[in-house]
Design a protein around this motif. Structure first.
Motif, PDB file in Angstrom:
ATOM      1  N   ASP A 298     -28.003  65.584  69.821  1.00 28.52           N
ATOM      2  CA  ASP A 298     -29.151  65.349  68.949  1.00 28.52           C
ATOM      3  C   ASP A 298     -29.706  63.945  69.081  1.00 28.52           C
ATOM      4  N   THR A 299     -28.931  63.022  69.622  1.00 31.83           N
ATOM      5  CA  THR A 299     -29.412  61.656  69.823  1.00 31.83           C
ATOM      6  C   THR A 299     -30.356  61.541  71.010  1.00 31.83           C
ATOM      7  N   GLY A 300     -30.501  62.602  71.802  1.00 33.19           N
ATOM      8  CA  GLY A 300     -31.354  62.566  72.976  1.00 33.19           C
ATOM      9  C   GLY A 300     -30.645  62.151  74.238  1.00 33.19           C
ATOM     10  N   SER A 301     -29.346  61.826  74.162  1.00 34.11           N
ATOM     11  CA  SER A 301     -28.598  61.436  75.350  1.00 34.11           C
ATOM     12  C   SER A 301     -28.219  62.676  76.145  1.00 34.11           C
ATOM     13  N   SER A 302     -28.394  62.576  77.464  1.00 36.34           N
ATOM     14  CA  SER A 302     -28.143  63.695  78.351  1.00 36.34           C
ATOM     15  C   SER A 302     -27.090  63.305  79.368  1.00 36.34           C
ATOM     16  N   SER A 335     -23.080  61.300  64.908  1.00 37.10           N
ATOM     17  CA  SER A 335     -24.204  60.371  65.010  1.00 37.10           C
ATOM     18  C   SER A 335     -24.739  60.089  63.616  1.00 37.10           C
ATOM     19  N   ASP A 336     -25.361  58.931  63.468  1.00 40.17           N
ATOM     20  CA  ASP A 336     -25.922  58.579  62.165  1.00 40.17           C
ATOM     21  C   ASP A 336     -27.361  59.030  62.028  1.00 40.17           C
ATOM     22  N   GLY A 337     -27.875  59.680  63.072  1.00 42.73           N
ATOM     23  CA  GLY A 337     -29.249  60.167  63.011  1.00 42.73           C
ATOM     24  C   GLY A 337     -29.378  61.329  62.047  1.00 42.73           C
ATOM     25  N   GLY A 338     -30.556  61.505  61.519  1.00 37.50           N
ATOM     26  CA  GLY A 338     -30.749  62.553  60.533  1.00 37.50           C
ATOM     27  C   GLY A 338     -31.475  63.774  61.043  1.00 37.50           C
TER      28      GLY A 338
END
Length: 450
Positions: A298-302, A335-338
């Motif tokens: 979900d952080t966008g890291s691939s 992750s701390d992303g929402g």
């Protein structure tokens, strides 16, 4: 394998006063008793008692000096096999000590530093190592928790024959044990309704072997002259050859939701660990089936970041690709992303092939974002975990069913994951539902995944 050595300079490091800190309880007791006896003998005028006190005082000091000035040259090494294990499996660690000096060693105590999650700290006693000799010992480590754990450095404790003093020396090298998530073998199922290019046989070629592309290219040294395209040569005024097409592999993206707000609880049986293990199983399965895969969070890291469009398996060896992604899953954390917007931004380019998602709790906004991801891929399968049911054993079905409905309306094959559910059964159920959906869709294009 890690290796290191202890030389004369390292043995003498710290100075004589530092060596006194190595006095054992026995040595300190002898020293204290000797000083007390000497003081009492001086006060009472007892010469014989003074001799006893002097002996008790000198003995631990002499042992310390002798041990400190002992010139051992010892080399140590560690061999870890295997360096990557699944959670719950054992790894074997083999230690080797070589006496590279011309003198035999005394009593040696060997100790390896090991994190507490891998088990008790291993300790070994080596009675005597002859000049040029070696000793080998081994122990096993095991962890139910995934992660990366350092092993070492190796410590060597030297002691005198009377047990008055112990000196500890450490090697500098260490190894790392990687504990990856558990994976389960998944059944071969067929998924209908995928975009063209992701069909039967797990991957299809743009052209059969030996067929030519209609777009020629310039002649290169070594090209077969039988492949010269004369019409293009006359048009461009230079020698042109017909281009051979290469097979194109089907693509698969495994999306792992790591948002801290989406999961509750911790430990090997938590919902988050089930999602991580599920993602690992899906990655391994799709690589075995010949897909070009990647891991997306979900952080966008691939992972992997390089390769053809960021996918692994087309230009890299499948085992190396699997190892890289499994190493990432071994240390992945919340992750701390929402939200899932950054993952959506990665997928919005399209041509993503099959999309497999492992989601935690989804509110209405995040469910809508996830539903839009389906438009950028071929088929999409979602496994949704309700953390409330995983932690308390009961939850309201209304919100969960509503999120599943939103995903299904967006084109996903969405399944709820109950506590302790077996992924192979859910995988088979997902394939069955996709097959039924593809049969009911008159405008769908035949295809499959396995």
């Amino acid at each position: 394998m890690a290796a290191g050595g202890l030389g004369d300079e390292e043995q003498a490091g710290g100075g004589p006063w530092a060596a006194l800190s190595g006095l054992t309880t026995r040595g300190r007791s002898f020293l204290a008793a000797g000083v007390a006896a000497a003081v009492c003998a001086f006060v009472l005028g007892q010469e014989d008692l003074f001799r006893v006190g002097l002996l008790l005082t000198v003995l631990p000091l002499v042992c310390t000096v002798v041990l400190y000035r002992t010139r051992y040259r010892v080399a140590g090494s560690r061999r870890l096999a295997p360096g990557r294990v699944t959670a719950g499996a054992e790894a074997r660690v083999q230690l080797r000590v070589d006496n590279v000096s011309r003198l035999p060693t005394g009593l040696l105590m060997l100790q390896d530093r090991v994190p507490y999650v891998l088990g008790p700290r291993p300790r070994f006693v080596l009675d005597r190592v002859e000049a040029g000799g070696k000793r080998e010992v081994s122990y096993r480590v095991r962890s139910d928790l995934r992660g990366r754990y350092p092993l070492g450095p190796l410590q060597l404790r030297l002691t005198d024959p009377f047990g008055m003093c112990e000196l500890t020396r450490a090697f500098s090298a260490y190894d790392t044990l990687t504990v990856i998530p558990r994976t389960e073998p998944l059944p071969a199922v067929r998924l209908s309704g995928e975009a063209a290019g992701y069909g039967d046989g797990r991957h299809r070629s743009l052209a059969l072997a030996g067929e030519d592309d209609v777009i020629p290219r310039g002649y290169r040294h070594g090209d077969d002259l039988r492949r010269v395209h004369w019409r293009s040569t006359a048009r461009y005024g230079e020698l042109m050859v017909r281009r051979e097409e290469q097979p194109q592999r089907a693509r698969c993206t495994v999306l792992l939701d790591t948002r801290e707000s989406a999961y509750a609880g911790a430990g090997p049986d938590s919902a988050f660990e089930w999602a991580v293990s599920g993602a690992a199983s899906a990655l391994a399965h799709m690589l075995e089936r010949g897909f070009s895969v990647r891991l997306l969070t979900d952080t966008g890291s691939s992972v992997p970041g390089d390769g053809t469009g960021g996918f692994a398996g087309s230009t890299q060896d499948s085992s190396d690709s699997a190892g890289l992604m499994m190493d990432t899953l071994a240390v992945v954390d919340h992750s701390d992303g929402g939200g899932l917007s950054r993952a959506y931004d990665v997928l919005r380019g399209g041509n993503e092939g099959l999309l497999i998602g492992f989601f935690g709790d989804l509110d209405e906004e995040q469910a809508a974002v996830a539903a839009k991801m389906r438009r950028r891929s071929g088929a999409a399968v979602a496994f949704v975990l309700d953390s409330g049911r995983w932690t308390h054993g009961a939850a309201e079905h209304g919100p969960v069913e509503e999120r599943l409905r939103l995903l299904r309306e967006g084109g996903w094959t969405a399944l709820a994951v109950e506590p302790g559910a077996a992924l192979p059964e859910l995988w088979r159920l997902a394939g069955h539902e996709r097959t039924n959906a593809g049969a009911a869709d008159a405008s769908g294009t035949a295809g499959g995944w396995s």
